[in-house]
Each structure stands twice: as structure tokens, then as C-alpha cells.
Write an enzyme that holds these catalytic residues in place. Structure first.
Site: not given
Length: 321
Positions: A52, A55, A109, A214
Site C-alpha cells: 500500500s 497509495k 489504507s 504511509k
């Protein structure tokens, strides 16, 4: 003169020894933002799945398109994850403003949120993928391939060196830094306020001044983390890839912050608000980086040594509620 050189050598050895600890992440890169110096490094050129962390790229491409952030996006059945069958608290059929969908994709997420952002990109998913390829090229991420917006596919691959470039670019988007540093937020779904939390439990934790965050996880990618932090008056971007457990990833981040502050590393356990947790103690060891400068869009290479950083008080940044 000889005495000075001997003292400097001892100081360098002491600094390296302090950080000769087992890091749980298989790839590590820490770069000082203001100078571009590599502070810590381990397997920074290894090409691996990034989960992820993808993203952040999705968010930049969406924001570059300057779409109406108040426009409602209806979550479609095609947004549901059929690859990993991951769960989501965002129901099919819900209509959510694009700004909140971006919040869910970055802070929590959420995979359906990220998929819907790509699906509603001007020109659709093919145009989105083309925009991602252009962004990758513009950032000089020469060892990166991103095929879809969520990171669920193991074909989304990169290196720690490339991901530092992505993180530093993302840090220039206020919409991204604000959303990734929210510990929690309320989102209206089907006329009901639903509370979502950040997937990075360090966000909002005492002593942490985080400017960008993140997380990522798939079985292929392991536990991953990108953060921009401030410690001892220095801003640094860290990339941690393929840790075996969340606790190992957290301990790696803690040791990096300690390094920036000129403190000794911690091994074995790391404390958190809800109590202690075990961390990985196995795997290869990592030592201080060289302190060389990483030029913009340049490939980062391995091995070097660093001048120790003087300890300063860490100031906790006030986050947006």
C-alpha cells in the site's frame, strides 16, 4: 594531528557500533531531507513488492488531475478486492466526496477507496495507469513498476531508493501530508458518521513529529513503512520494506529516530501507548550510512559512514484534528 585523527576514528567506530543491531526490515534507507545525505542504508537497491505504499503515488496522480474534491464518488462492486479479499468498512453503493475517499485511501489504507479514485480518474483506469507511468518517469524512479492503484498486486515493485524519491515528492502535497498525519477522522457514510484510524500507530504518539506517513502490507511485501520525521532539529525520510512483523517495523523506526537524536539503539522490545510488544531480533545487521549526498533523481548506492548527530529535544508537531 595524529591524536585528532585517532579520536575521530574512535568516534566513528562508536557511532557504528551503537547501530550495529538487527533491523527487522529487509530494505532500509534514511535520507536527510535538507542535505540529501544518506544516513542509514541496507539493501536500498533491492526491487521488491511495495504493497500500500503504492497509495502515495495514487494520491499524487489524482491530485495532479485537479478534479473536484467535493464531487461524490459512488463505491462500485468493481472496487471490491477480489485478489487478496481484503476487508473494507466502505460499503458498495456508498456515495462519498472525493476528498473523503482520498482520506480513506491514505489514512486508513482502504483498498476500495483507492480503486474508486483510479476508476473515476479522467479517462478511466487506462488513463490513470498512463499518468502513473509519467509520474514515475518524472520522479526518476527507474526501478519502479506500478500496475494498479492499491498495492494489492505483487507486481507493484520498487526499491527503497526510488521510494525515497516518491515520499519526498508526496511531502510537497499538503493534501497528502495532512491526511497521512491524521491519527483518526470521521467520515460520513450513508448518513452515518464513521470513525476511521491511521494504520500507522506512531502517528499521534508521544515524542513523534511526523510530516508524512504511509504503511503497507501484503504477504509478498511484508510490513512496509514510509515516514518523514523530525528529530533533533533534522528532517529525514525513511523507507522500511519487508519487515516480518509490525513490531519489528516499529522498532526499526524507533531506532532510526534514536539515531537522528544521537542516542543508542534499542533492541528486543519497544514500548507503545497500549503496552510493550516484542520485536524481531534476527536477521542481518545494519550500520550507519556514509553521509554522502543523494542528488535529485539519482540512484542511491550502498555503504558509507556518518558523523554522529548531536542530541536535541524533539518537539511534537501539532496535528490537524
Amino acid at each position: 594531528m595524529i591524536k585528532k585523527l585517532f579520536a575521530a576514528a574512535l568516534l566513528s567506530i562508536s557511532s557504528a557500533a551503537a547501530f550495529a543491531v538487527p533491523f527487522g526490515s529487509q530494505s532500509v534507507l534514511v535520507v536527510e531531507d535538507d542535505t540529501g545525505k544518506v544516513l542509514l542504508e541496507k539493501n536500498a537497491g533491492a526491487i521488491v513488492p511495495i504493497a500500500s505504499l503504492t497509495k502515495l503515488m495514487t494520491a499524487m496522480v489524482i491530485l495532479d488531475a485537479k478534479q473536484d474534491m467535493n464531487e461524490l464518488i459512488e463505491i462500485d462492486r468493481s472496487d471490491v478486492d477480489t485478489l487478496k479479499h481484503s476487508t473494507s468498512r466502505v460499503p458498495v453503493g456508498a456515495s462519498i466526496p472525493r476528498a473523503d475517499v482520498l482520506q480513506l485511501a491514505l489514512m486508513s489504507s482502504d483498498n476500495r477507496a483507492a480503486a474508486s479514485l483510479a476508476r473515476t480518474y479522467p479517462g478511466g483506469q487506462l488513463a490513470f495507469k498512463a499518468a502513473v507511468r509519467r509520474k514515475i518517469a518524472a520522479l526518476g524512479m527507474t526501478n519502479t513498476v506500478i500496475e494498479e492503484p492499491t498495492g494489492l498486486s505483487p507486481n507493484n515493485r520498487s526499491t527503497a531508493a526510488d521510494l525515497v524519491k516518491m515520499a519526498q515528492a508526496a511531502s510537497h502535497y499538503k493534501e497528502i501530508t495532512d491526511r497521512t498525519t491524521d491519527a483518526k477522522n470521521l467520515v460520513s457514510i450513508n448518513s452515518r458518521e464513521v470513525e476511521f484510524h491511521n494504520t500507522n500507530r506512531l502517528v499521534g504518539a508521544k515524542g513523534w513529529d511526523i510530516g508524512l506517513s504511509k504503511t503497507g502490507y501484503t504477504q509478498e511485501a511484508g510490513r512496509c513503512l514510509i515516514m518523514n520525521i523530525k528529530a533533533a532539529g533534522k528532517n529525514a525520510t525513511m523507507v522500511l520494506l519487508n519487515a516480518g512483523a509490525s513490531s519489528a517495523r516499529i522498532l526499526d523506526a524507533l531506532n532510526i529516530r534514536r539515531y537522528l537524536a544521537g542516542e543508542e539503539a534499542t533492541s528486543g522490545r519497544v514500548a507503545r501507548a497500549s503496552g510493550p510488544m516484542k520485536a524481531s531480533t534476527g536477521g542481518p545487521r545494519i550500520t550507519a550510512g556514509s553521509g554522502r549526498v543523494v542528488k535529485a533523481r539519482a540512484t542511491v548506492r550502498a555503504k558509507a559512514k556518518v558523523v554522529p548527530i548531536k542530541k536535541k529535544v524533539v518537539v511534537l508537531r501539532k496535528r490537524r484534528n
